[in-house]
Write a protein that holds these residues in place. Structure first.
Motif, mmCIF file in Angstrom:
data_model
loop_
_atom_site.group_PDB
_atom_site.id
_atom_site.type_symbol
_atom_site.label_atom_id
_atom_site.label_comp_id
_atom_site.label_asym_id
_atom_site.label_seq_id
_atom_site.Cartn_x
_atom_site.Cartn_y
_atom_site.Cartn_z
ATOM 1 N N THR A 83 3.655 0.202 -8.613
ATOM 2 C CA THR A 83 4.837 0.925 -8.123
ATOM 3 C C THR A 83 4.423 1.745 -6.908
ATOM 4 O O THR A 83 3.384 2.393 -6.929
ATOM 5 C CB THR A 83 5.397 1.879 -9.198
ATOM 6 N N ILE A 84 5.203 1.696 -5.846
ATOM 7 C CA ILE A 84 4.951 2.552 -4.689
ATOM 8 C C ILE A 84 6.219 3.354 -4.401
ATOM 9 O O ILE A 84 7.337 2.869 -4.598
ATOM 10 C CB ILE A 84 4.500 1.753 -3.444
ATOM 11 N N GLN A 85 6.021 4.593 -3.944
ATOM 12 C CA GLN A 85 7.135 5.497 -3.717
ATOM 13 C C GLN A 85 6.919 6.314 -2.448
ATOM 14 O O GLN A 85 5.797 6.479 -1.994
ATOM 15 C CB GLN A 85 7.322 6.456 -4.899
ATOM 16 N N ASP A 86 8.007 6.813 -1.915
ATOM 17 C CA ASP A 86 7.962 7.799 -0.844
ATOM 18 C C ASP A 86 9.175 8.693 -1.015
ATOM 19 O O ASP A 86 10.109 8.367 -1.760
ATOM 20 C CB ASP A 86 7.945 7.134 0.526
ATOM 21 N N PRO A 141 7.988 -1.673 2.716
ATOM 22 C CA PRO A 141 6.641 -1.786 2.142
ATOM 23 C C PRO A 141 5.678 -2.379 3.170
ATOM 24 O O PRO A 141 5.999 -3.337 3.863
ATOM 25 C CB PRO A 141 6.821 -2.727 0.954
ATOM 26 N N VAL A 142 4.483 -1.791 3.258
ATOM 27 C CA VAL A 142 3.471 -2.291 4.187
ATOM 28 C C VAL A 142 2.126 -2.391 3.470
ATOM 29 O O VAL A 142 1.894 -1.743 2.438
ATOM 30 C CB VAL A 142 3.330 -1.385 5.431
ATOM 31 N N THR A 143 1.232 -3.200 4.040
ATOM 32 C CA THR A 143 -0.122 -3.323 3.513
ATOM 33 C C THR A 143 -0.964 -2.142 3.991
ATOM 34 O O THR A 143 -0.502 -1.282 4.732
ATOM 35 C CB THR A 143 -0.766 -4.640 3.974
ATOM 36 N N TRP A 164 0.815 -1.208 0.000
ATOM 37 C CA TRP A 164 0.000 0.000 0.000
ATOM 38 C C TRP A 164 0.851 1.260 0.000
ATOM 39 O O TRP A 164 0.551 2.231 -0.683
ATOM 40 C CB TRP A 164 -0.925 -0.020 1.212
ATOM 41 N N LYS A 165 1.935 1.237 0.760
ATOM 42 C CA LYS A 165 2.826 2.391 0.815
ATOM 43 C C LYS A 165 4.170 1.961 1.380
ATOM 44 O O LYS A 165 4.341 0.833 1.862
ATOM 45 C CB LYS A 165 2.241 3.510 1.678
ATOM 46 N N LEU A 166 5.141 2.879 1.291
ATOM 47 C CA LEU A 166 6.437 2.682 1.925
ATOM 48 C C LEU A 166 6.476 3.479 3.229
ATOM 49 O O LEU A 166 5.987 4.601 3.284
ATOM 50 C CB LEU A 166 7.560 3.161 1.008
ATOM 51 N N ALA A 169 12.462 7.014 -2.775
ATOM 52 C CA ALA A 169 12.502 5.571 -2.526
ATOM 53 C C ALA A 169 11.400 4.924 -3.357
ATOM 54 O O ALA A 169 10.243 5.346 -3.298
ATOM 55 C CB ALA A 169 12.307 5.267 -1.042
ATOM 56 N N THR A 170 11.761 3.883 -4.133
ATOM 57 C CA THR A 170 10.810 3.267 -5.067
ATOM 58 C C THR A 170 10.925 1.752 -4.992
ATOM 59 O O THR A 170 12.033 1.211 -4.944
ATOM 60 C CB THR A 170 11.097 3.713 -6.517
ATOM 61 N N VAL A 171 9.794 1.078 -5.015
ATOM 62 C CA VAL A 171 9.768 -0.376 -5.187
ATOM 63 C C VAL A 171 8.688 -0.696 -6.211
ATOM 64 O O VAL A 171 7.605 -0.112 -6.195
ATOM 65 C CB VAL A 171 9.513 -1.114 -3.845
ATOM 66 N N GLN A 172 9.032 -1.613 -7.114
ATOM 67 C CA GLN A 172 8.133 -1.956 -8.220
ATOM 68 C C GLN A 172 8.039 -3.471 -8.338
ATOM 69 O O GLN A 172 9.019 -4.190 -8.135
ATOM 70 C CB GLN A 172 8.655 -1.355 -9.524
ATOM 71 N N SER A 173 6.855 -3.961 -8.697
ATOM 72 C CA SER A 173 6.670 -5.398 -8.871
ATOM 73 C C SER A 173 7.481 -5.888 -10.062
ATOM 74 O O SER A 173 7.797 -5.126 -10.984
ATOM 75 C CB SER A 173 5.192 -5.726 -9.081
ATOM 76 N N GLU A 174 7.814 -7.165 -10.043
ATOM 77 C CA GLU A 174 8.584 -7.740 -11.153
ATOM 78 C C GLU A 174 7.803 -7.666 -12.455
ATOM 79 O O GLU A 174 8.386 -7.523 -13.533
ATOM 80 C CB GLU A 174 8.949 -9.183 -10.825
ATOM 81 N N GLU A 175 6.472 -7.739 -12.365
ATOM 82 C CA GLU A 175 5.643 -7.666 -13.569
ATOM 83 C C GLU A 175 5.441 -6.237 -14.041
ATOM 84 O O GLU A 175 4.962 -6.017 -15.152
ATOM 85 C CB GLU A 175 4.266 -8.298 -13.309
ATOM 86 N N GLY A 176 5.782 -5.262 -13.174
ATOM 87 C CA GLY A 176 5.613 -3.863 -13.546
ATOM 88 C C GLY A 176 4.185 -3.365 -13.452
ATOM 89 O O GLY A 176 3.857 -2.305 -13.987
ATOM 90 N N ASN A 177 3.316 -4.095 -12.734
ATOM 91 C CA ASN A 177 1.909 -3.693 -12.660
ATOM 92 C C ASN A 177 1.591 -2.844 -11.438
ATOM 93 O O ASN A 177 0.465 -2.415 -11.256
ATOM 94 C CB ASN A 177 0.985 -4.913 -12.698
#
Length: 301
Positions: A126-129, A71-73, A48-50, A116-124
């Protein structure tokens, strides 16, 4: 193929002594929900967010600071097994940051952006802070980190209230730079109420009421290796000044009839309501039931 499937279904339903594989039963039981070939898409499992350990940092040139982003739900539960968080900054000439999130200032600069960015391997997804980093040549000699509001805690809806955090020395004096200007450390602000109640600038201490109620503002800063926090509570009330506008019904008619879309407004006792005619094709007449508190009396046509 359809005839064979239908025939097979009748055989399965009517036959005796047949062993139906467990996989068939499992697939049959999935007709009302997700199948085993669909992705697991429960909201409780999606990032949901970082959550960052520091949003606002003030550091000295050459002194490393470790950033972390988890990363958290939606309910705040940390999630593991995701791709690593990537840290970056557009100001690489004044700040370096390695893959682990360790940053080091190279030159003096105020509020450098770190992403700060994390993205799924499929690219579907992306969450950032973000964080803001201020870099100085020498540490400040201060005792207190404190928000200073520029007015009373009762804030009318039409008033913008500033409450930037400052640093104070042991005598209670606000820290000033060499030019005599107030030093504002990099600070992150958040509010206990949402944007429908209070608009807040999270990086510069200031905001304005959008509804009647109460809000608590929290300020946090990581300065020279230590965490500092402060908070204040504001009471939000009706505006002490408001405006009512008169518009033309049509911009193609000359003259055009007038219309006043908003006809009621609530202000504090002793407040002022201003009437503005934006219909340039004719004057407008406003008659008050009671002109006791009408400055200038009725507004003629």
């Amino acid at each position: 193929m359809r005839a064979q499937r239908d025939h097979g279904a009748r055989r399965l339903a009517g036959a005796r002594g047949w062993a139906i594989p467990a996989l068939v039963l499992a697939l049959a039981a999935c007709t009302g929900g997700d199948s085993i070939i669909q992705p697991k898409n429960s909201i409780e499992t999606i990032p949901w967010k970082l959550v960052m350990n520091h949003h606002a940092v003030t550091t000295v040139i050459g002194e490393p600071v470790q950033l972390e982003a988890t990363p958290v739900t939606i309910d705040g539960t940390p999630i593991s097994g995701l791709p690593p968080v990537v840290f970056s900054t557009p100001d690489t000439n004044v700040l370096t940051i390695d893959p682990s999130g360790k940053l080091t200032g190279l030159a003096e600069r105020d509020r450098v952006l770190v992403l700060a960015t994390v993205q799924s391997e499929e690219g579907n997804w992306t969450i950032q802070d973000t964080a803001r980093v201020s870099i100085v040549a020498t540490p400040y000699d201060f005792t207190t980190f404190q928000m200073l509001p520029d007015g009373p805690s009762l804030v009318p809806a039409n008033v913008w209230r500033n409450f930037d955090a400052v640093l104070k020395d042991a005598a209670g004096n606000v820290l000033l730079d060499a030019d005599g200007d107030t030093i504002y450390p990099s600070t992150h602000y958040d509010a206990s109420a949402g944007l429908s109640t209070f608009y807040l600038n999270p990086w510069w201490g200031g905001g304005q009421p959008r509804n009647v109620g109460q809000v608590t503002i929290h300020a946090e800063a990581f300065i020279f290796g230590h965490e500092y926090q402060d908070s204040l509570t504001l009471s939000l009330t009706y505006a002490d000044t408001a405006s009512l506008y008169v518009y033309p019904v049509s911009y193609s008619l000359n003259p055009s009839p007038s219309i006043m879309p908003q006809t009621d407004v609530t202000v504090l006792q002793g407040g002022v309501v201003q009437f503005s005619n934006l219909n340039t094709t004719e004057d407008v007449g406003i008659v008050f039931d009671d002109t006791t508190n009408a400055i200038g009396g009725n507004i003629p046509k």
